[in-house]
Design a protein around this motif. Structure first.
Motif, PDB file in Angstrom:
ATOM      1  N   LYS A 184       0.844  -1.188   0.000  1.00 47.10           N
ATOM      2  CA  LYS A 184       0.000   0.000   0.000  1.00 47.10           C
ATOM      3  C   LYS A 184       0.884   1.244   0.000  1.00 47.10           C
ATOM      4  O   LYS A 184       1.775   1.371   0.834  1.00 47.10           O
ATOM      5  CB  LYS A 184      -0.914   0.026   1.224  1.00 47.10           C
ATOM      6  N   ASN A 238      -7.012   9.424   2.312  1.00 41.30           N
ATOM      7  CA  ASN A 238      -7.293   8.146   2.976  1.00 41.30           C
ATOM      8  C   ASN A 238      -7.306   6.989   1.983  1.00 41.30           C
ATOM      9  O   ASN A 238      -7.764   5.891   2.304  1.00 41.30           O
ATOM     10  CB  ASN A 238      -8.625   8.207   3.729  1.00 41.30           C
ATOM     11  N   LYS A 239      -6.804   7.207   0.763  1.00 46.10           N
ATOM     12  CA  LYS A 239      -6.734   6.158  -0.246  1.00 46.10           C
ATOM     13  C   LYS A 239      -5.289   5.770  -0.518  1.00 46.10           C
ATOM     14  O   LYS A 239      -4.363   6.514  -0.213  1.00 46.10           O
ATOM     15  CB  LYS A 239      -7.409   6.615  -1.538  1.00 46.10           C
ATOM     16  N   ASN A 240      -5.132   4.564  -1.109  1.00 42.49           N
ATOM     17  CA  ASN A 240      -3.799   4.038  -1.372  1.00 42.49           C
ATOM     18  C   ASN A 240      -3.700   3.481  -2.779  1.00 42.49           C
ATOM     19  O   ASN A 240      -4.684   2.979  -3.347  1.00 42.49           O
ATOM     20  CB  ASN A 240      -3.465   2.899  -0.396  1.00 42.49           C
ATOM     21  N   ILE A 260      -2.462   0.408  -4.741  1.00 39.05           N
ATOM     22  CA  ILE A 260      -2.329  -0.988  -4.330  1.00 39.05           C
ATOM     23  C   ILE A 260      -1.490  -1.760  -5.339  1.00 39.05           C
ATOM     24  O   ILE A 260      -1.757  -1.725  -6.553  1.00 39.05           O
ATOM     25  CB  ILE A 260      -3.708  -1.662  -4.179  1.00 39.05           C
ATOM     26  N   GLU A 278       0.227  -5.770  -5.764  1.00 37.95           N
ATOM     27  CA  GLU A 278       0.158  -7.132  -5.221  1.00 37.95           C
ATOM     28  C   GLU A 278       1.320  -7.975  -5.752  1.00 37.95           C
ATOM     29  O   GLU A 278       1.594  -7.996  -6.954  1.00 37.95           O
ATOM     30  CB  GLU A 278      -1.178  -7.775  -5.576  1.00 37.95           C
ATOM     31  N   TYR A 296       0.499  -3.507 -10.193  1.00 36.21           N
ATOM     32  CA  TYR A 296      -0.424  -2.438  -9.808  1.00 36.21           C
ATOM     33  C   TYR A 296      -1.871  -2.910  -9.986  1.00 36.21           C
ATOM     34  O   TYR A 296      -2.264  -3.406 -11.047  1.00 36.21           O
ATOM     35  CB  TYR A 296      -0.181  -1.202 -10.653  1.00 36.21           C
ATOM     36  N   LYS A 297      -2.681  -2.732  -8.929  1.00 36.18           N
ATOM     37  CA  LYS A 297      -4.070  -3.198  -8.950  1.00 36.18           C
ATOM     38  C   LYS A 297      -5.083  -2.071  -8.925  1.00 36.18           C
ATOM     39  O   LYS A 297      -6.281  -2.312  -9.083  1.00 36.18           O
ATOM     40  CB  LYS A 297      -4.319  -4.110  -7.743  1.00 36.18           C
ATOM     41  N   GLY A 298      -4.629  -0.847  -8.688  1.00 41.26           N
ATOM     42  CA  GLY A 298      -5.572   0.262  -8.672  1.00 41.26           C
ATOM     43  C   GLY A 298      -5.524   1.044  -7.370  1.00 41.26           C
ATOM     44  O   GLY A 298      -4.585   0.916  -6.574  1.00 41.26           O
ATOM     45  N   ILE A 299      -6.556   1.841  -7.160  1.00 43.89           N
ATOM     46  CA  ILE A 299      -6.654   2.729  -5.983  1.00 43.89           C
ATOM     47  C   ILE A 299      -7.802   2.250  -5.107  1.00 43.89           C
ATOM     48  O   ILE A 299      -8.892   1.988  -5.584  1.00 43.89           O
ATOM     49  CB  ILE A 299      -6.884   4.194  -6.416  1.00 43.89           C
ATOM     50  N   ARG A 300      -7.520   2.147  -3.806  1.00 44.41           N
ATOM     51  CA  ARG A 300      -8.582   1.754  -2.860  1.00 44.41           C
ATOM     52  C   ARG A 300      -8.533   2.652  -1.641  1.00 44.41           C
ATOM     53  O   ARG A 300      -7.459   3.056  -1.208  1.00 44.41           O
ATOM     54  CB  ARG A 300      -8.385   0.301  -2.421  1.00 44.41           C
TER      55      ARG A 300
END
Length: 276
Positions: free
Chosen positions: A246, A258-260, A262, A264, A272-276
């Motif tokens: 993260k 407050n988002k990260n 991501i 994996e 890279y998997k995106g923003i959560r």
């Protein structure tokens, strides 16, 4: 014996007079200890740490109510030269905790879980709100312990806080070093750098796969005041848990949100998997 003494003295004087900002390497062979470093591997590391602590006390005194810049510069250089000489000439420092220096915030360290990599950093106390950190990378490879120093000059560098370790499909450990640069009282940068140890060197590893590239390093530039109320120190904007990396997302004003981002771990790279 006299020849050995004068040789070590000459090497020390040479090291002290080298220009700061350059990288130097020392190799200590575990199988040829007596030939390489003489009796220094039998040294009392606790006693040497005590000597370093006294030098650090001189630094603190020089930074007292009436700042003594001349004494500060002398004491800071003495601390740096003494610490580098100790680590370069004593392979057992790779496993020594330096608890007293860490307690007094004179030295920051991080060690990998397999104990094959250790990183040291310390403030040279010559900056203002921009802090300048000297660094040492110490690692074990093929029975040899190698130390590399990076002295701050025009580049403020960073202090180390943590080392994460993952293993790739070839069973090689990949070391993820977390560090932080302090550019001012307001602005800082947190870094994650990936390395692997080869037969002779600490080699950058391109393991962060973005949408367009595969990187060896990712950093987050942020406004410290946007996270000043968080309890952890240093503030952790880059974390790894259960193979999920993260990385804090910041807005256009460099405020931490407050988002990260991501990433994996798939066994070879962080995808890279995106923003959560």
């Amino acid at each position: 014996m006299k020849k050995t003494y004068y040789l070590l003295l000459t090497l020390l004087i040479f090291a002290c007079n080298k220009k700061t900002g350059e990288t130097k390497t020392t190799t200590i062979s575990s199988t040829e200890d007596n030939k390489t470093v003489g009796k220094t591997n039998d040294i009392d590391l606790s006693g040497e740490e005590g000597k370093l602590l006294k030098i650090h006390n001189d630094i603190s005194n020089a930074m007292g109510n009436v700042r003594n810049d001349s004494l500060l510069a002398i004491s800071s250089k003495k601390f740096t030269d003494s610490l580098i000489y100790l680590i370069k000439n004593n392979k057992n420092t790779l496993y020594y905790p330096f608890k007293k220096l860490q307690k007094e915030n004179a030295l920051k360290m991080a060690t990998s879980t397999d104990n094959n990599l250790k990183v040291y950093s310390w403030d040279n106390n010559l900056g203002g709100t921009m802090r300048f950190y000297n660094q040492i990378y110490q690692f074990s490879t093929n029975g040899t312990i190698i130390a590399k120093e990076h002295l701050a000059s025009n580049d403020p560098q960073a202090f180390f806080s943590k080392i994460y370790t993952v293993q790739n499909s070839a069973k090689e450990p990949i070391y993820l070093i977390i560090s932080k640069s302090v550019l001012s009282s307001k602005y800082s940068v947190q870094h994650i750098n990936a390395y692997k140890i080869n037969s002779e060197n600490l080699e950058p590893a391109a393991v962060f796969k973005t949408k367009t590239d595969t990187l060896e390093h990712i950093h987050v530039e942020f406004d410290f005041f946007s996270v000043v109320d968080r309890p952890e120190r240093p503030v952790e904007l880059i974390t790894l848990e259960n193979n999920m990396l993260k990385i804090a997302l910041v807005d256009e004003q460099q405020n931490v949100t407050n988002k990260n981002l991501i990433y994996e771990w798939n066994g070879d790279v962080f995808v890279y998997k995106g923003i959560r």
